[in-house]
Motif scaffolding. Structure first.
Motif, mmCIF file in Angstrom:
data_model
loop_
_atom_site.group_PDB
_atom_site.id
_atom_site.type_symbol
_atom_site.label_atom_id
_atom_site.label_comp_id
_atom_site.label_asym_id
_atom_site.label_seq_id
_atom_site.Cartn_x
_atom_site.Cartn_y
_atom_site.Cartn_z
ATOM 1 N N ALA A 381 23.811 -18.211 22.034
ATOM 2 C CA ALA A 381 23.031 -17.022 21.659
ATOM 3 C C ALA A 381 22.287 -16.470 22.875
ATOM 4 N N ILE A 382 21.710 -17.349 23.672
ATOM 5 C CA ILE A 382 20.959 -16.887 24.851
ATOM 6 C C ILE A 382 21.924 -16.237 25.852
ATOM 7 N N LEU A 383 23.059 -16.910 26.071
ATOM 8 C CA LEU A 383 24.042 -16.352 27.024
ATOM 9 C C LEU A 383 24.517 -14.976 26.559
ATOM 10 N N ARG A 384 24.813 -14.868 25.282
ATOM 11 C CA ARG A 384 25.302 -13.574 24.775
ATOM 12 C C ARG A 384 24.240 -12.494 24.980
ATOM 13 N N ALA A 385 22.963 -12.862 24.747
ATOM 14 C CA ALA A 385 21.887 -11.873 24.922
ATOM 15 C C ALA A 385 21.735 -11.479 26.389
ATOM 16 N N SER A 386 22.147 -12.367 27.285
ATOM 17 C CA SER A 386 21.966 -12.078 28.719
ATOM 18 C C SER A 386 22.799 -10.874 29.147
ATOM 19 N N ALA A 387 23.811 -10.512 28.328
ATOM 20 C CA ALA A 387 24.617 -9.332 28.673
ATOM 21 C C ALA A 387 23.850 -8.050 28.358
ATOM 22 N N GLU A 412 27.462 -25.309 30.685
ATOM 23 C CA GLU A 412 28.804 -24.930 31.175
ATOM 24 C C GLU A 412 29.791 -24.855 30.017
ATOM 25 N N GLU A 413 29.653 -25.816 29.090
ATOM 26 C CA GLU A 413 30.561 -25.837 27.942
ATOM 27 C C GLU A 413 30.383 -24.543 27.129
ATOM 28 N N ALA A 414 29.138 -24.143 26.942
ATOM 29 C CA ALA A 414 28.872 -22.906 26.176
ATOM 30 C C ALA A 414 29.483 -21.715 26.908
ATOM 31 N N LYS A 415 29.337 -21.709 28.233
ATOM 32 C CA LYS A 415 29.902 -20.592 29.009
ATOM 33 C C LYS A 415 31.424 -20.569 28.868
ATOM 34 N N GLN A 417 33.231 -21.700 26.459
ATOM 35 C CA GLN A 417 33.614 -21.218 25.120
ATOM 36 C C GLN A 417 33.593 -19.692 25.081
ATOM 37 N N LEU A 418 32.507 -19.127 25.622
ATOM 38 C CA LEU A 418 32.369 -17.663 25.560
ATOM 39 C C LEU A 418 33.467 -16.980 26.383
ATOM 40 N N ARG A 419 33.750 -17.576 27.553
ATOM 41 C CA ARG A 419 34.829 -16.965 28.373
ATOM 42 C C ARG A 419 36.132 -16.977 27.594
ATOM 43 N N ALA A 420 36.412 -18.130 26.953
ATOM 44 C CA ALA A 420 37.668 -18.245 26.196
ATOM 45 C C ALA A 420 37.711 -17.225 25.061
ATOM 46 N N GLU A 421 36.519 -16.949 24.510
ATOM 47 C CA GLU A 421 36.480 -15.984 23.399
ATOM 48 C C GLU A 421 36.307 -14.555 23.891
ATOM 49 N N GLU A 422 36.316 -14.410 25.213
ATOM 50 C CA GLU A 422 36.132 -13.091 25.851
ATOM 51 C C GLU A 422 34.838 -12.413 25.416
ATOM 52 N N GLU A 427 26.916 -13.925 34.223
ATOM 53 C CA GLU A 427 27.403 -15.117 34.932
ATOM 54 C C GLU A 427 26.337 -15.655 35.897
ATOM 55 N N ASP A 428 25.409 -14.770 36.307
ATOM 56 C CA ASP A 428 24.383 -15.201 37.270
ATOM 57 C C ASP A 428 23.041 -15.510 36.619
ATOM 58 N N MET A 429 23.049 -15.701 35.326
ATOM 59 C CA MET A 429 21.770 -15.958 34.641
ATOM 60 C C MET A 429 21.051 -17.138 35.307
ATOM 61 N N LYS A 430 19.779 -16.910 35.632
ATOM 62 C CA LYS A 430 19.013 -17.948 36.329
ATOM 63 C C LYS A 430 18.632 -19.066 35.358
ATOM 64 N N VAL A 431 18.734 -20.288 35.882
ATOM 65 C CA VAL A 431 18.470 -21.465 35.061
ATOM 66 C C VAL A 431 17.276 -22.226 35.647
ATOM 67 N N GLY A 432 16.279 -22.458 34.818
ATOM 68 C CA GLY A 432 15.096 -23.159 35.320
ATOM 69 C C GLY A 432 14.694 -24.309 34.426
ATOM 70 N N ILE A 433 13.820 -25.149 34.946
ATOM 71 C CA ILE A 433 13.307 -26.248 34.115
ATOM 72 C C ILE A 433 11.788 -26.240 34.148
ATOM 73 N N MET A 434 11.222 -26.766 33.070
ATOM 74 C CA MET A 434 9.775 -26.908 33.057
ATOM 75 C C MET A 434 9.436 -28.227 33.732
#
Ligand code: PEP
Ligand code: MG
Length: 588
Positions: A381-387, A412-415, A417-422, A427-434
């Motif tokens: 859901a977050i990745l899809r919203a990043s578009a 990566e697995e979520a990404k 899946q989304l690529r496979a589903e087009e 792709e450059d969404m920044k990833v951070g940790i608390m």
């Protein structure tokens, strides 16, 4: 009102603001089921039956959720408790009997339900089979759940609009629920200023005081109150003079708030021209418009667990996508930093999964790593919203390298899946940790190589560094953000971020404190994400500060060993460098 004596109760200031009004004393934790909260003429059988049905449905929903969570953690035999309760709740014969009696006898649902349960319990206790006799405890548990839901709905609907809620303790979910009734203020016996209830109150802009010890038994519905969320006090039955002086203060505060609004469009930079990114934390959608129109800033922390707390269950991928996309679009071109579910601690419904030390238990990333399906759907859901805008993702409660590796693998697995589903995503969404657990501070040099940014969660960092529960009123005076160990930890994180050439923000409540933010800026933190109530106050501070001075102050503080020394020194520097006393303007 005049005949009663004014009395002042002292606690801790948890959410700024002043409210004046009548109390509603909420006793949820020890509901007294024997107190009849409705007089006979109040009983409308149809309403009672519909309340009863909702309470049962709600209880089934809660139990299913607990059951699903428990499945991951408990052995098969321990799950039987929940199965037994669920099967009882689906006994339509029992429910029909209760409903029939409500209509015929015109009695409140909870009384009939209690009486019918008692009949059932007596039959069970009389059984010769020991196993069956033991089931009484399960019935008791289930009875309390249904009664709580039944009475809670009634109590909430009984909260008069515009009243001040007085309670022993509230959960974040209670606070959200009550806020629908135009809450004026909150005062609780328990709780700390960085508990999630306090954070939710600030977010909802409801004045609140906590750690009042026994306020819930000292106030009755006959009293009249003032909640002073600046000083952390409750005034019971104030005199006319006190009320007048508080009304004056409310007017002064309003004037100050209005003056602060002049800063809305000015840049967030120090006197000597150093830009400090200033963003806001976000909990609820109703804050979004205000943030966009008045601040036009990024969101440095969006706490997604509220989606869970409001519904009592994990929202679906589609529901989440809709919400995250809404934020990404509404805040665009601003950035929204979406933190994955940080449930557990004090942010799970109270009896979902009992642990002796919930803050040291199944919390944050630990839950989502264990519940891979839930995690994957949130990541998708977050990745899809990043578009749809500028989205960053952030992971809470990181304690070590393996956790980050596992988390990034699932991302990566979520990404994939989304690529496979087009399905498109950034792709450059920044990833951070608390960084909020001391082990992550120690490992920050290595963790910094794995992610794009750090965000310091000082609320937890203080509690885990000092071993002081952020929620406990008993040790609230030991919960100290100016503890030299905490300050040195923060400095270590900033240095690790610099080494790795990644930005570091602070999204804990410390960033919303003017004294502390002066230090954070001086230590080299590049972004402060503050609660929206404090946004302009902190911008004002940034614009009054000289970066060179702030760095010098931070350097000196980092050499100090006593909390008192740190506090006195900062207060002194504040007066000298900013030319004002903190309480005169920044808070009041
Ligand atoms: C923190 O710990 O500082 C933080 C921002 O996260 P939360 O308050 O939600 O635990
Ligand atoms: Mg935290």
């Amino acid at each position: 009102m005049e005949s009663k004596k004014e009395k002042i109760y002292k606690g801790l200031a948890a959410s700024k603001g002043i409210s004046i009004g009548v109390p509603f004393v909420y006793r949820a934790e020890v509901p007294n089921y024997n107190v009849d909260i409705s007089s006979p003429e109040d009983v409308f059988p149809e309403k009672e039956i519909s309340d009863y049905e909702s309470a049962v449905t709600h209880s089934v929903k809660e139990l299913n959720k607990i059951f699903n969570l428990a499945k991951e953690k408990l052995e098969e035999k321990n799950l039987q408790i929940f199965e037994a309760q669920l099967s009882f709740l689906s006994d339509s014969f029992f429910h029909s009997k209760v409903k029939e009696r409500i209509s015929q006898e015109c009695k409140p649902a909870y009384r009939v339900f209690k009486e019918e349960i008692l009949i059932l319990e007596n039959a069970i206790v009389a059984s010769k089979d020991e196993y069956i006799r033991e089931r009484v405890n399960d019935i008791e548990d289930m009875k309390n759940r249904v009664l709580r839901n039944l009475l809670k709905g009634r109590l909430v609907s009984k909260i008069t609009e515009n009243s001040i809620v007085i309670a022993r303790n509230l959960t974040p979910a209670d606070t959200i629920l009550f806020s629908n009734r135009n809450l004026l203020g909150i005062a609780t016996d328990l709780g700390g200023v960085n508990s999630h209830v306090a954070i939710v109150s600030r977010s909802l802009k409801i004045p609140a005081v906590v750690a009042m010890h026994d306020i819930s038994v000292s106030i009755t519905s006959e009293d009249f109150l003032i909640i002073d969320g600046y000083k952390g006090i409750v005034v019971k039955n104030p005199t006319e003079e006190t009320i007048a002086s508080y009304r004056e203060q409310v007017a002064r505060n309003l004037e100050f708030e209005n003056r602060l609004m002049e800063l809305e469009k000015l840049p967030s930079e120090t006197k000597d021209g150093k830009a400090i990114r200033l963003s806001t934390n976000l909990e609820f959608n109703n804050e979004v418009d205000f943030v966009v129109t008045h601040f036009g800033c990024d969101v440095g922390l969006y706490r997604t667990e509220h989606l869970f707390m409001e519904e009592g269950e994990f929202p679906s991928e589609e529901e989440q996508y809709k919400q995250y996309r809404f934020l990404a679009e509404r805040l665009y071109p601003g950035i929204v930093t979406i933190r994955t579910f940080d449930l557990g601690g004090d942010k799970i419904l109270p009896d979902a999964q009992k642990e002796l030390n919930p803050f040291l238990g199944w919390r944050g990333i630990r839950i989502t790593l264990d519940k891979k399906d839930v995690f994957l759907s949130q990541l998708r859901a977050i990745l899809r919203a990043s578009a749809a805008g500028n989205v960053k993702i952030m992971f809470p409660m990181i304690s070590g390298i393996e956790e980050v590796k596992k988390t990034l693998d699932i991302l990566e697995e979520a990404k994939a899946q989304l690529r496979a589903e087009e399905i498109r995503f950034d792709e450059d969404m920044k990833v951070g940790i608390m960084i909020e657990i001391p082990s992550a501070v120690i490992l920050a040099d290595e963790l910094g190589k794995m992610v794009d940014y750090f965000s310091i969660g000082t609320n937890d960092l203080v509690q885990y560094t000092l071993a002081v529960d952020r929620d406990s009123s008993l040790v609230s005076d030991m919960y100290e953000k100016f503890h030299p160990a905490v300050l040195r930890m923060i400095s270590m994180i900033v240095k690790s971020a610099e080494k790795n050439n990644i930005p570091v923000s602070v999204c804990g409540e410390m960033a919303s404190d003017p004294y502390a933010s002066l230090l954070l800026i001086g230590m080299g933190v590049s972004e402060l994400s503050v609660e929206s109530l404090s946004y302009l106050r902190i911008k004002r501070l940034i614009r009054l500060v000289n970066y060179v001075n702030a760095s010098e102050i931070a350097e000196n503080v980092l050499r100090m060993s006593l909390i008192s020394e740190v506090k006195e020194y900062i207060a002194e520097c504040f007066n000298k460098n900013i030319g004002e006393k903190l309480n005169e303007t920044l808070y009041v």
